[in-house]
Write a protein that holds these residues in place. Structure first.
Motif, PDB file in Angstrom:
ATOM      1  N   GLU A 148      -7.200  -0.011  -3.715  1.00  0.00           N
ATOM      2  CA  GLU A 148      -7.605  -1.378  -3.990  1.00  0.00           C
ATOM      3  C   GLU A 148      -6.536  -1.997  -4.881  1.00  0.00           C
ATOM      4  OE1 GLU A 148     -11.067  -3.520  -6.624  1.00  0.00           O
ATOM      5  OE2 GLU A 148     -11.588  -1.690  -5.528  1.00  0.00           O
ATOM      6  N   LEU A 149      -5.970  -3.109  -4.437  1.00  0.00           N
ATOM      7  CA  LEU A 149      -4.966  -3.806  -5.229  1.00  0.00           C
ATOM      8  C   LEU A 149      -5.666  -4.633  -6.291  1.00  0.00           C
ATOM      9  CD1 LEU A 149      -2.652  -5.002  -2.343  1.00  0.00           C
ATOM     10  CD2 LEU A 149      -2.218  -3.136  -3.934  1.00  0.00           C
ATOM     11  N   ARG A 150      -5.091  -4.667  -7.477  1.00  0.00           N
ATOM     12  CA  ARG A 150      -5.621  -5.441  -8.596  1.00  0.00           C
ATOM     13  C   ARG A 150      -4.726  -6.650  -8.849  1.00  0.00           C
ATOM     14  NH1 ARG A 150     -10.788  -4.194  -9.882  1.00  0.00           N
ATOM     15  NH2 ARG A 150     -11.062  -1.962  -9.671  1.00  0.00           N
ATOM     16  N   ALA A 189      -6.318   4.917 -11.558  1.00  0.00           N
ATOM     17  CA  ALA A 189      -5.841   3.537 -11.657  1.00  0.00           C
ATOM     18  C   ALA A 189      -4.558   3.521 -12.465  1.00  0.00           C
ATOM     19  CB  ALA A 189      -6.892   2.670 -12.332  1.00  0.00           C
ATOM     20  N   GLY A 190      -3.652   2.628 -12.105  1.00  0.00           N
ATOM     21  CA  GLY A 190      -2.399   2.512 -12.842  1.00  0.00           C
ATOM     22  C   GLY A 190      -1.530   1.427 -12.257  1.00  0.00           C
ATOM     23  N   THR A 191      -0.268   1.466 -12.638  1.00  0.00           N
ATOM     24  CA  THR A 191       0.719   0.501 -12.173  1.00  0.00           C
ATOM     25  C   THR A 191       1.763   1.217 -11.337  1.00  0.00           C
ATOM     26  OG1 THR A 191       0.397  -0.854 -14.135  1.00  0.00           O
ATOM     27  CG2 THR A 191       2.432  -1.193 -12.927  1.00  0.00           C
ATOM     28  N   ARG A 196      -0.777  -3.457 -10.002  1.00  0.00           N
ATOM     29  CA  ARG A 196      -1.876  -2.576 -10.426  1.00  0.00           C
ATOM     30  C   ARG A 196      -2.599  -2.097  -9.179  1.00  0.00           C
ATOM     31  NH1 ARG A 196      -3.204  -0.436 -14.572  1.00  0.00           N
ATOM     32  NH2 ARG A 196      -5.406  -0.848 -14.427  1.00  0.00           N
ATOM     33  N   LEU A 197      -3.038  -0.825  -9.208  1.00  0.00           N
ATOM     34  CA  LEU A 197      -3.651  -0.216  -8.039  1.00  0.00           C
ATOM     35  C   LEU A 197      -4.716   0.775  -8.478  1.00  0.00           C
ATOM     36  CD1 LEU A 197      -2.967   0.249  -4.813  1.00  0.00           C
ATOM     37  CD2 LEU A 197      -1.950   2.324  -5.670  1.00  0.00           C
ATOM     38  N   VAL A 198      -5.817   0.813  -7.743  1.00  0.00           N
ATOM     39  CA  VAL A 198      -6.833   1.855  -7.912  1.00  0.00           C
ATOM     40  C   VAL A 198      -6.816   2.643  -6.609  1.00  0.00           C
ATOM     41  CG1 VAL A 198      -9.275   2.361  -8.232  1.00  0.00           C
ATOM     42  CG2 VAL A 198      -8.253   0.432  -9.428  1.00  0.00           C
TER      43      VAL A 198
END
Length: 135
Positions: A126-128, A58-60, A104-106
């Motif tokens: 998965e977009l956050r 997960a991160g940006t 943000r994205l996983v």
């Protein structure tokens, strides 16, 4: 001796506050990302990923570019989690709705190495939510 023990806690807070005041914006953002990524369940820090390992990270997204690979369009993005950056590549795609810098994205998939960097090809993702404090 007992004075040292009781003053240990405030001194630690003072040092943390001083550290945050003297740190650059990039260092503060990296620390925030590390904490957010650690909060994501089942996510591995990018710095801890090894070659051919199945991971969820997960991160940006820092950058998103369209770069052809062997004549085929490829959407490339740099995912940063505060520990290290990872290149995420979707082969055969010119664009994907929601994949943009600052998002943000996983992502899940198998890590590989290309040109000396960690790469995740065609991951499940998965977009956050964009803002802090969002659901």
């Amino acid at each position: 001796m007992s004075g040292d023990i009781s003053s240990g806690q405030p001194q630690g807070r003072f040092r943390r506050m001083l550290s945050r005041l003297t740190s650059s914006a990039e260092e503060l953002n990296a620390e925030d990302l590390r904490q957010e990524s650690a909060a994501e369940s089942g996510c591995t820090p990018i710095a801890g990923c090894s070659d051919r390992q199945l991971v969820t990270v997960a991160g940006t997204l820092r950058t998103v570019t369209l770069r052809p690979r062997a004549g085929v369009p490829a959407l490339e993005a740099e995912l940063f989690d505060g520990t290290e950056a990872l290149e995420v590549v979707w082969l055969g795609r010119r664009s994907i709705a929601g994949i943009e810098p600052g998002r943000r994205l996983v992502a899940s998939g198998r890590i590989s190495h290309a040109r000396g960097r960690r790469v995740l090809f065609n991951p499940r993702y998965e977009l956050r939510p964009v803002g802090h404090g969002s659901e």
